[in-house]
Design a protein around this motif. Sequence first.
Motif, PDB file in Angstrom:
ATOM      1  N   LEU A  20       0.828  -1.201   0.000  1.00 15.04           N
ATOM      2  CA  LEU A  20       0.000   0.000   0.000  1.00 15.04           C
ATOM      3  C   LEU A  20       0.866   1.255   0.000  1.00 15.04           C
ATOM      4  CD1 LEU A  20      -2.791   1.302   0.176  1.00 15.04           C
ATOM      5  CD2 LEU A  20      -2.664   1.083   2.669  1.00 15.04           C
ATOM      6  N   TYR A  21       1.932   1.252   0.812  1.00 13.42           N
ATOM      7  CA  TYR A  21       2.847   2.400   0.859  1.00 13.42           C
ATOM      8  C   TYR A  21       3.451   2.646  -0.520  1.00 13.42           C
ATOM      9  CZ  TYR A  21       6.991   5.182   1.880  1.00 13.42           C
ATOM     10  OH  TYR A  21       7.963   6.152   1.873  1.00 13.42           O
ATOM     11  N   ASN A  22       3.875   1.568  -1.179  1.00 15.40           N
ATOM     12  CA  ASN A  22       4.500   1.713  -2.498  1.00 15.40           C
ATOM     13  C   ASN A  22       3.512   2.200  -3.551  1.00 15.40           C
ATOM     14  OD1 ASN A  22       7.053   1.015  -1.682  1.00 15.40           O
ATOM     15  ND2 ASN A  22       6.888  -1.127  -2.283  1.00 15.40           N
ATOM     16  N   ILE A  23       2.271   1.732  -3.480  1.00 10.96           N
ATOM     17  CA  ILE A  23       1.259   2.198  -4.432  1.00 10.96           C
ATOM     18  C   ILE A  23       1.116   3.712  -4.349  1.00 10.96           C
ATOM     19  CG2 ILE A  23      -1.222   2.213  -4.923  1.00 10.96           C
ATOM     20  CD1 ILE A  23      -1.225  -0.795  -4.177  1.00 10.96           C
ATOM     21  N   LEU A  24       1.061   4.245  -3.118  1.00 11.74           N
ATOM     22  CA  LEU A  24       0.921   5.692  -2.926  1.00 11.74           C
ATOM     23  C   LEU A  24       2.184   6.433  -3.349  1.00 11.74           C
ATOM     24  CD1 LEU A  24      -0.873   5.657   0.557  1.00 11.74           C
ATOM     25  CD2 LEU A  24      -1.906   6.040  -1.690  1.00 11.74           C
ATOM     26  N   PHE A 179      14.210 -12.903   6.807  1.00  8.82           N
ATOM     27  CA  PHE A 179      14.905 -11.629   6.746  1.00  8.82           C
ATOM     28  C   PHE A 179      14.460 -10.790   5.557  1.00  8.82           C
ATOM     29  CE2 PHE A 179      17.621 -14.774   8.834  1.00  8.82           C
ATOM     30  CZ  PHE A 179      17.739 -14.182  10.081  1.00  8.82           C
ATOM     31  N   TRP A 180      13.167 -10.814   5.268  1.00  6.82           N
ATOM     32  CA  TRP A 180      12.652 -10.107   4.101  1.00  6.82           C
ATOM     33  C   TRP A 180      11.177  -9.794   4.287  1.00  6.82           C
ATOM     34  CZ3 TRP A 180      14.908 -14.942   4.123  1.00  6.82           C
ATOM     35  CH2 TRP A 180      14.021 -16.021   4.207  1.00  6.82           C
ATOM     36  N   LYS A 181      10.739  -8.801   3.531  1.00  7.80           N
ATOM     37  CA  LYS A 181       9.318  -8.483   3.388  1.00  7.80           C
ATOM     38  C   LYS A 181       9.039  -8.343   1.896  1.00  7.80           C
ATOM     39  CE  LYS A 181       8.340  -8.253   7.758  1.00  7.80           C
ATOM     40  NZ  LYS A 181       7.442  -9.240   8.376  1.00  7.80           N
ATOM     41  N   THR A 182       7.790  -8.579   1.501  1.00  5.51           N
ATOM     42  CA  THR A 182       7.484  -8.635   0.080  1.00  5.51           C
ATOM     43  C   THR A 182       6.324  -7.724  -0.297  1.00  5.51           C
ATOM     44  OG1 THR A 182       8.186 -10.956   0.071  1.00  5.51           O
ATOM     45  CG2 THR A 182       6.983 -10.166  -1.857  1.00  5.51           C
ATOM     46  N   ASP A 183       6.555  -6.929  -1.323  1.00  3.01           N
ATOM     47  CA  ASP A 183       5.499  -6.168  -1.970  1.00  3.01           C
ATOM     48  C   ASP A 183       5.007  -7.039  -3.125  1.00  3.01           C
ATOM     49  OD1 ASP A 183       3.962  -4.592  -3.610  1.00  3.01           O
ATOM     50  OD2 ASP A 183       5.342  -2.897  -3.669  1.00  3.01           O
ATOM     51  N   TYR A 184       3.918  -7.770  -2.901  1.00  2.00           N
ATOM     52  CA  TYR A 184       3.417  -8.701  -3.906  1.00  2.00           C
ATOM     53  C   TYR A 184       2.784  -7.982  -5.098  1.00  2.00           C
ATOM     54  CZ  TYR A 184       4.330 -12.565  -0.739  1.00  2.00           C
ATOM     55  OH  TYR A 184       4.960 -13.489   0.070  1.00  2.00           O
ATOM     56  N   TRP A 185       2.338  -6.745  -4.880  1.00  2.00           N
ATOM     57  CA  TRP A 185       1.713  -5.998  -5.965  1.00  2.00           C
ATOM     58  C   TRP A 185       2.736  -5.654  -7.052  1.00  2.00           C
ATOM     59  CZ3 TRP A 185      -3.244  -5.089  -7.157  1.00  2.00           C
ATOM     60  CH2 TRP A 185      -3.517  -4.113  -8.127  1.00  2.00           C
ATOM     61  N   PHE A 186       3.918  -5.151  -6.615  1.00  2.00           N
ATOM     62  CA  PHE A 186       4.958  -4.765  -7.577  1.00  2.00           C
ATOM     63  C   PHE A 186       6.067  -5.814  -7.712  1.00  2.00           C
ATOM     64  CE2 PHE A 186       3.136  -0.620  -6.380  1.00  2.00           C
ATOM     65  CZ  PHE A 186       2.830  -0.133  -7.648  1.00  2.00           C
ATOM     66  N   LYS A 187       5.900  -6.948  -7.018  1.00  2.00           N
ATOM     67  CA  LYS A 187       6.836  -8.081  -7.106  1.00  2.00           C
ATOM     68  C   LYS A 187       8.244  -7.710  -6.647  1.00  2.00           C
ATOM     69  CE  LYS A 187       4.243 -10.029 -10.997  1.00  2.00           C
ATOM     70  NZ  LYS A 187       4.305 -10.421 -12.417  1.00  2.00           N
TER      71      LYS A 187
END
Length: 459
Positions: A20-24, A179-187
């Motif tokens: 959501l943060y990346n979309i904005l 040791f990671w998090k994923t933005d599945y929307w932008f891969k």
Amino acid sequence: MMKRLYNILPHFIQNLLISLYNILAYKKRYGGNYSKYFKGINQNYTLSKFELEKIQQQRFSLTIEEAMKHSSFYQKQYSKIENPNDIKNITQLPILSKEMLRQNIEQIKTIDKRKGILSKTGGTTGKAIEVIFTLDNIQERYAFLDNFRSQYGYVLGKRTAWFSGKALLSKTDTKKKRFWKTDYWFKVRYYSTFHIKTPYLKYYLENLIQFKPEYIIGFPSSILEIAKYGIQNGYHFPPDTIKAIFPTAETITEEIRNCLEVFFKTVVYNQYASSEGAPFIFECSKNNLHLEMQSGVYEVLDQNNNPTKSGKLIVTSFTTKGTPLIRYDIGDDIELSDNICTCGNNNPIVKTILGRTDDYVYSKENGKINLGNISNTLKETKGIIQFQVIQNYPESILIKLIIDSRLYNSSIEKIFVQNWRDRVGNEIHIELEYVSEIPNEISGKYRMVKNNIKHLIDV
């Protein structure tokens, strides 16, 4: 408060919030004039050097004109200049040092913080700098970056592994060796660079193999540790997976390049910029670094401020209208080349970028803390003019600070120390020493990190 709330949320909710943060954020970066800038940069790629110089001169005059119109600092600095087009030689203008920028930042800025995009960074020189970009600046800068990366197939939405200074993990993550998090929307999968140490490298590497990124972006020192671990432990990264590696923030040596390219079976394409907004240097398909003349003016000067082939880099940026940088001494050194590239890009060639180092602080708890993460310990602080971290023992670090007592207080100290704790962990002893001066090395160079225990660390 927001950070504490984030840390107690389930893993999948954290991933959702990152998306959501990346979309904005991307809506701002890729809106407005982004497409126009991207198209223009692409069309100008094969212009002659004469044509590039003409564009550069036009943009330089406009940069001076706008700075004189909107910045009270430059109004005073250039009070004797009636018409920017009358400037026949850039050396007529004074050089702006980092300390001058820091001390006069409010007079230099042309817009209010609320109307721009704030960049808080220490940079690799350890000086606290806070600049404001206009939204248009950000769109043009991303157009330059994306145009460079697109030459090697990258577009937003391609599966990407990103190694940067984002503190996104919770205690639960580290307990679960995640040791990671994923933005599945932008891969995009964001890998923590705060936990790069031998006991954890296996999890990073095996997840990278499972994730199958097409591109890797980020701190080369962190990516290097994973590659070295893979080579030493007999891992074979799947061929034809990664199309390119785009390093950021640190110098790429031949040793680093060779190791990354051999293990990940791909090609490294280097770049140079800065959080303050320096003009760009991009590596082409022939592995030559090119000054991007459409993004600014580069000068290479000796210690007497005379032009030279190898010396300190002075930049004038065309993409920092919110905080104009004109003849700014950025603190790095470069060496120019007289060669002509056959790639079709007629921008001048840089032989070597000398200014950034791969120095680090070592923590038994979290491993090597690279220069990019160290410089980011200044985020959210005020009043720290400069700092230097010295490590003489594995279990402790000494941080020397020069402060502005009008801005610095105990609350800022707590934030600074916590920023360090986020990176080195809670076991290592941190000693702060407040000083009036941090001397340069015999060579005249300033070192933000002095690691005196490298011989004790198993690399």
